[in-house]
Design a protein around this motif. Structure first.
Motif, mmCIF file in Angstrom:
data_model
loop_
_atom_site.group_PDB
_atom_site.id
_atom_site.type_symbol
_atom_site.label_atom_id
_atom_site.label_comp_id
_atom_site.label_asym_id
_atom_site.label_seq_id
_atom_site.Cartn_x
_atom_site.Cartn_y
_atom_site.Cartn_z
ATOM 1 N N GLY A 5 76.243 -69.340 77.378
ATOM 2 C CA GLY A 5 75.310 -68.319 77.862
ATOM 3 C C GLY A 5 75.220 -68.269 79.365
ATOM 4 O O GLY A 5 74.167 -67.993 79.930
ATOM 5 N N MET A 6 76.324 -68.495 80.039
ATOM 6 C CA MET A 6 76.280 -68.600 81.484
ATOM 7 C C MET A 6 77.288 -67.687 82.173
ATOM 8 O O MET A 6 76.938 -66.962 83.104
ATOM 9 C CB MET A 6 76.550 -70.062 81.867
ATOM 10 C CG MET A 6 76.392 -70.360 83.330
ATOM 11 S SD MET A 6 76.460 -72.127 83.646
ATOM 12 C CE MET A 6 78.167 -72.439 83.347
ATOM 13 N N CYS A 7 78.523 -67.676 81.703
ATOM 14 C CA CYS A 7 79.595 -67.057 82.491
ATOM 15 C C CYS A 7 79.665 -65.537 82.324
ATOM 16 O O CYS A 7 80.313 -64.861 83.123
ATOM 17 C CB CYS A 7 80.941 -67.686 82.150
ATOM 18 S SG CYS A 7 81.629 -67.152 80.571
ATOM 19 N N ASP A 8 79.002 -64.997 81.298
ATOM 20 C CA ASP A 8 78.921 -63.543 81.117
ATOM 21 C C ASP A 8 80.192 -62.932 80.511
ATOM 22 O O ASP A 8 80.270 -61.715 80.359
ATOM 23 C CB ASP A 8 78.595 -62.843 82.451
ATOM 24 C CG ASP A 8 77.632 -61.663 82.280
ATOM 25 O OD1 ASP A 8 76.957 -61.605 81.248
ATOM 26 O OD2 ASP A 8 77.560 -60.812 83.184
ATOM 27 N N ALA A 9 81.187 -63.761 80.162
ATOM 28 C CA ALA A 9 82.434 -63.198 79.626
ATOM 29 C C ALA A 9 82.192 -62.445 78.320
ATOM 30 O O ALA A 9 82.854 -61.452 78.051
ATOM 31 C CB ALA A 9 83.465 -64.311 79.408
ATOM 32 N N ALA A 48 79.546 -60.801 77.370
ATOM 33 C CA ALA A 48 78.439 -59.841 77.455
ATOM 34 C C ALA A 48 78.680 -58.674 76.518
ATOM 35 O O ALA A 48 79.758 -58.088 76.488
ATOM 36 C CB ALA A 48 78.288 -59.355 78.891
ATOM 37 N N GLY A 92 76.336 -55.423 75.711
ATOM 38 C CA GLY A 92 75.053 -54.796 76.024
ATOM 39 C C GLY A 92 74.158 -55.827 76.705
ATOM 40 O O GLY A 92 74.604 -56.536 77.603
ATOM 41 N N PRO A 93 72.910 -55.961 76.260
ATOM 42 C CA PRO A 93 72.024 -56.940 76.876
ATOM 43 C C PRO A 93 72.212 -58.351 76.305
ATOM 44 O O PRO A 93 71.489 -59.269 76.676
ATOM 45 C CB PRO A 93 70.625 -56.409 76.532
ATOM 46 C CG PRO A 93 70.813 -55.704 75.235
ATOM 47 C CD PRO A 93 72.215 -55.147 75.242
ATOM 48 N N HIS A 96 74.486 -61.870 74.901
ATOM 49 C CA HIS A 96 75.680 -62.696 75.015
ATOM 50 C C HIS A 96 76.028 -63.146 73.612
ATOM 51 O O HIS A 96 75.184 -63.726 72.914
ATOM 52 C CB HIS A 96 75.426 -63.892 75.936
ATOM 53 C CG HIS A 96 75.282 -63.478 77.370
ATOM 54 N ND1 HIS A 96 74.096 -63.516 78.053
ATOM 55 C CD2 HIS A 96 76.193 -62.967 78.230
ATOM 56 C CE1 HIS A 96 74.281 -63.051 79.274
ATOM 57 N NE2 HIS A 96 75.546 -62.715 79.422
ATOM 58 N N GLU A 102 78.953 -49.756 73.311
ATOM 59 C CA GLU A 102 80.256 -50.438 73.214
ATOM 60 C C GLU A 102 80.603 -50.891 71.795
ATOM 61 O O GLU A 102 81.757 -51.206 71.526
ATOM 62 C CB GLU A 102 80.351 -51.619 74.178
ATOM 63 C CG GLU A 102 79.241 -52.647 74.100
ATOM 64 C CD GLU A 102 78.189 -52.451 75.164
ATOM 65 O OE1 GLU A 102 77.433 -51.452 75.049
ATOM 66 O OE2 GLU A 102 78.079 -53.285 76.072
ATOM 67 N N ARG A 148 85.092 -56.348 76.738
ATOM 68 C CA ARG A 148 85.436 -56.688 78.111
ATOM 69 C C ARG A 148 86.625 -57.629 78.095
ATOM 70 O O ARG A 148 86.682 -58.537 77.272
ATOM 71 C CB ARG A 148 84.243 -57.328 78.828
ATOM 72 C CG ARG A 148 83.147 -56.322 79.153
ATOM 73 C CD ARG A 148 81.912 -56.997 79.724
ATOM 74 N NE ARG A 148 80.812 -56.053 79.857
ATOM 75 C CZ ARG A 148 80.582 -55.282 80.931
ATOM 76 N NH1 ARG A 148 81.355 -55.392 81.989
ATOM 77 N NH2 ARG A 148 79.576 -54.448 80.958
ATOM 78 N N ASP A 149 87.567 -57.402 78.994
ATOM 79 C CA ASP A 149 88.703 -58.321 79.079
ATOM 80 C C ASP A 149 88.305 -59.540 79.913
ATOM 81 O O ASP A 149 87.154 -59.669 80.325
ATOM 82 C CB ASP A 149 89.953 -57.600 79.614
ATOM 83 C CG ASP A 149 89.869 -57.251 81.095
ATOM 84 O OD1 ASP A 149 88.887 -57.662 81.774
ATOM 85 O OD2 ASP A 149 90.785 -56.572 81.593
ATOM 86 N N GLY A 163 86.265 -59.050 82.936
ATOM 87 C CA GLY A 163 84.957 -58.417 82.804
ATOM 88 C C GLY A 163 85.030 -56.901 82.760
ATOM 89 O O GLY A 163 84.017 -56.227 82.655
ATOM 90 N N ARG A 164 86.273 -56.359 82.850
ATOM 91 C CA ARG A 164 86.418 -54.905 82.772
ATOM 92 C C ARG A 164 86.244 -54.422 81.345
ATOM 93 O O ARG A 164 86.700 -55.077 80.411
ATOM 94 C CB ARG A 164 87.824 -54.492 83.248
ATOM 95 C CG ARG A 164 87.865 -54.102 84.700
ATOM 96 C CD ARG A 164 89.162 -53.419 85.023
ATOM 97 N NE ARG A 164 90.315 -54.188 84.530
ATOM 98 C CZ ARG A 164 91.549 -53.753 84.566
ATOM 99 N NH1 ARG A 164 91.834 -52.569 85.064
ATOM 100 N NH2 ARG A 164 92.533 -54.513 84.134
ATOM 101 N N LYS A 165 85.615 -53.259 81.200
ATOM 102 C CA LYS A 165 85.507 -52.667 79.871
ATOM 103 C C LYS A 165 86.846 -52.070 79.489
ATOM 104 O O LYS A 165 87.427 -51.295 80.246
ATOM 105 C CB LYS A 165 84.446 -51.573 79.871
ATOM 106 C CG LYS A 165 83.035 -52.106 79.789
ATOM 107 C CD LYS A 165 82.037 -50.973 79.676
ATOM 108 C CE LYS A 165 80.626 -51.513 79.828
ATOM 109 N NZ LYS A 165 79.646 -50.450 80.061
#
Lengths: 257, 308
Positions: free
Chosen positions: A213-217, A219, A221-222, A224, A242, A248-249, A252-254
């Protein structure tokens, strides 16, 4: 910290799917996942397909690492951390299980636990072709009824597993639907269950790195997926633009699913 | 009643507890989530010129509750696509600080200009990532390059520029002085401490990249010493980073000379709710100490204390 353990058993499930069993003591609940490190290669998030002390993950060849994972022999060392994430709520008694391809891997231990505690499970399993149906025998063990669908018609219904699950939803009463598979499939499962007011729980997959729950990979929506999921009640997903469309790759790109 | 509002480089923050770069910062929804959870400011993931996938896993090693080792490899969606993420956070009212990394002064300046155009309140320069070749601390360990980067960025943007300094140097305050002399408006210190994990059974490094950066409570004493020493050598405000998990940790950084702090690894230990808890605990603790504003404590540890 990771635990280095050995693959105790390697089971070829289908031409593209292998189960790796290993001893790993920390207790886990059906629906949770582990990070499995294949030393010299990647570390992957994998939902547990077996949750007892002898745990297991069932890996489908998708990319380079999962393809390599298929040839990991018994006795090979793997690194395990976890289990992470939430789990299926096992209180509903009448369960409809909808598994698409390797998605059945995470549903099987949940259904077994439900059946053990007096629940009844009806399973709808889908795959591209008969040989790719995962855990068909295992599903017969925990299910009252098993129905299958294949894209090529080589077994069961010729078409989508969602055709089968929609019919089952109209014929029988269920307290919950548990589903895992392609997101387009899960969207259809939700759409069929919603008017009948049957709650749907989906096990989701996203790119993962930390699993903490830290790196955001992961993600979504709101949320993780690693800490808020991987099991999501349908209303949380249905509102997300989404869901069923983008992920997200690693950057972090959609990107399209 | 304790007033937690804090001003750094002329910008007002609702409290001194910022989300650190690299945590929850790849997507706009997550930045918004940290803001909604109570963070006083949110720093984005470090953004580069192009999309960057980062290193393969394993990218993380954990050590119970005392530390974490990572080598993510600066994954980020790239500056072309990132503004849409910032917009999600800004439209929710978040005070966003944009972090950027580059290979040289020109790249930093170009990125900072594009980042400033997104409406962030300040730029944080990643001069300190310890695990990316030709980037981060490989630039940030050289005071001449720190000076060149800061000076170029200052020419490119009008908003405040914060230089994030590495602890992996024999004279950390010198790096802060180089940034200050080139016009930096504030210093963030510290980034992670270069570190490594080796597996006995496999006889190999755990992280795919080999080495990485250590964060979490284990590095709080390192961060405090750096902030303390930087405070004695520069006049610009300092944002303290490293191992903050409790209100007392925050107060220690204030006493050492920080005007604000950033929280990162603790989010993995406790979830994003840590911002709400820290804000409440900090208010309670400061009230008990008879302190009305955080500003009263900034650098207060130095008065009457011996040199570190």
């Amino acid at each position: 910290m990771r635990t280095i353990t050995e693959v105790s058993e390697r089971i070829v499930e289908t031409p593209s799917t292998v189960t790796l069993r290993f001893r790993y003591a920390p207790s886990a609940l059906p629906g949770q996942f582990v990070m499995i490190w294949l030393p010299g290669d990647d570390e992957l998030p994998m939902s547990l397909s077996y949750t007892g002390e002898s745990k297991g993950v069932t890996i489908k060849a998708m990319g380079a690492t999962t393809r390599a994972a298929l040839s990991i022999p018994a006795g090979a060392p793997v690194g395990i951390r976890g289990p992470y994430g939430n789990h299926f709520d096992l209180t509903p008694k009448r369960i409809l299980l909808v598994g698409g391809g390797s998605g059945t891997a995470v549903l099987a231990p949940a259904a077994e636990a439900a059946a053990r505690s007096g629940g009844s499970v009806v399973s709808a399993l889908g795959a591209t072709t008969a040989a790719e149906l995962l855990f068909l025998d295992r599903a017969r063990g925990f299910s009252e009824t098993v129905e299958v669908a294949t894209d090529d018609g080589s077994r069961g219904h010729h078409g989508f597993v969602t055709d089968v699950s929609q019919r089952l939803l109209s014929e029988r009463e269920f307290d919950a639907v548990w589903t895992c598979g392609p997101e387009v499939m899960m969207r259809k499962v939700i759409a069929a269950a919603e008017p009948r007011h049957v709650p749907v729980f989906c096990s989701m997959e996203r790119q993962m790195k930390c699993a903490l729950g830290m790196c955001d990979a992961c993600a979504l929506g709101p949320y993780h997926v690693c800490t808020d999921g991987p099991v999501f009640p349908a209303p949380q997903l249905a509102a997300l633009p989404e869901f069923g469309r983008t992920k997200r790759d690693s950057s972090g790109r959609k990107v399209p699913l | 009643m304790v007033d937690l509002r804090t001003t750094v480089a002329g910008i007002s923050f609702r409290n001194p507890l910022w989300l650190a770069s690299g945590i929850w910062g790849e997507s706009g929804n997550s930045l918004k989530g940290a803001w909604d959870a109570g963070a006083g400011g949110v720093v984005t993931k470090s953004i580069g010129s192009e999309p960057r996938l980062g290193y393969p896993n394993p990218t993380i090693e954990t050590y119970d509750k005392w530390g974490m080792l990572n080598a993510m490899g600066l994954p980020n969606p790239g500056i072309a696509e990132y503004p849409q993420e910032i917009e999600v956070a800004r439209s929710a009212g978040a005070t966003v600080i944009g972090s950027v990394f580059g290979a040289d002064a020109d790249e930093f300046a170009a990125l900072a200009g594009r980042m400033a155009a997104t409406g962030v309140v300040a730029i944080e320069l990643n001069l300190s990532c310890p695990h990316a070749k030709g980037l981060g601390s490989e630039i940030g360990q050289d005071p001449d390059q720190v000076r060149d980067v800061v000076a170029a960025v200052k020419r490119a943007v009008r908003i405040p520029v914060i230089a994030k300094i590495t602890p992996n140097h024999y004279d950390v305050p010198m790096l802060a002085e180089a940034a200050e002399n080139a016009g930096a408006d504030a210093i963030s210190a510290i980034n992670t401490v270069r570190a490594m994990a080796v597996d006995v059974r496999l006889r190999r490094p755990v992280l795919a990249h080999g080495s990485g950066g250590l964060s979490g409570p284990a590095i709080k004493p390192v961060g405090l010493a750096c902030v303390w020493q930087i405070y004695e050598r520069v006049k610009i405000p300092i944002i303290g980073i490293g191992g903050i998990i409790s209100a007392d940790d925050v107060i220690e950084y204030l006493l050492a000379g920080a005007r604000a702090v950033q929280v990162g690894t603790a989010v993995a230990f406790e979830g994003i709710g840590i911002f709400h808890r820290l804000r409440e605990d900090l208010s309670t603790r400061l009230a008990a100490l008879g302190v009305a504003t955080t500003g009263e404590l900034v650098g207060a540890g130095h008065r009457g204390a011996g040199a570190a």
